[in-house]
Design a protein around this motif. Structure first.
Motif, short mmCIF file in Angstrom:
data_model
loop_
_atom_site.label_atom_id
_atom_site.label_comp_id
_atom_site.label_asym_id
_atom_site.label_seq_id
_atom_site.Cartn_x
_atom_site.Cartn_y
_atom_site.Cartn_z
N ARG A 194 0.88 -1.17 0.00
CA ARG A 194 0.00 0.00 0.00
C ARG A 194 0.91 1.21 0.00
O ARG A 194 1.59 1.49 0.98
CB ARG A 194 -0.88 -0.03 1.23
N LYS B 280 -3.68 3.53 -3.04
CA LYS B 280 -3.23 2.75 -4.20
C LYS B 280 -2.48 1.55 -3.67
O LYS B 280 -1.61 1.68 -2.82
CB LYS B 280 -2.33 3.58 -5.10
N GLU B 281 -2.83 0.39 -4.17
CA GLU B 281 -2.21 -0.85 -3.73
C GLU B 281 -1.81 -1.67 -4.94
O GLU B 281 -2.49 -1.66 -5.96
CB GLU B 281 -3.20 -1.68 -2.89
N TRP B 282 -0.67 -2.36 -4.81
CA TRP B 282 -0.18 -3.20 -5.89
C TRP B 282 0.19 -4.56 -5.35
O TRP B 282 0.82 -4.68 -4.29
CB TRP B 282 1.07 -2.58 -6.54
N GLU C 155 0.28 4.72 -1.70
CA GLU C 155 -0.15 6.12 -1.77
C GLU C 155 -1.52 6.31 -1.18
O GLU C 155 -2.43 5.52 -1.44
CB GLU C 155 -0.24 6.56 -3.24
N ILE D 143 -4.67 8.32 -1.64
CA ILE D 143 -5.25 9.16 -2.69
C ILE D 143 -6.45 9.96 -2.18
O ILE D 143 -7.19 10.54 -2.94
CB ILE D 143 -5.63 8.34 -3.95
#
Length: 68
Positions: free
Chosen positions: A35, A45-47, A37, A39
């Motif tokens: 995790r 924002k998660e990747w 950013e 927003i």
């Protein structure tokens, strides 16, 4: 108190992502997520990252000021 950060390579393009490590358990499978950013309004924002690339930030920097 030091900040606890993690990094990992994104599954889709191999880019290094830095942030908080969370794990999602979906139907018995565990996926590591970074995790990175905020927003706004509590959304992040998660990747999904490659599990073998996940590592914790040591709190040190190299001679160029890059986090180790």
């Amino acid at each position: 108190m030091r900040e606890i950060l993690f990094r990992g390579k994104r599954i889709d393009n191999g880019e290094w992502i830095y942030g908080t490590l969370i794990q999602r358990n979906i139907w018995g499978a565990v996926f590591p997520i970074i995790r990175a950013e905020d927003i706004g309004y509590g959304n992040f924002k998660e990747w999904e990252v490659i599990p073998e690339t996940v590592g914790q930030y040591t709190g040190l920097k190299d001679k160029n000021g890059i986090k180790i």
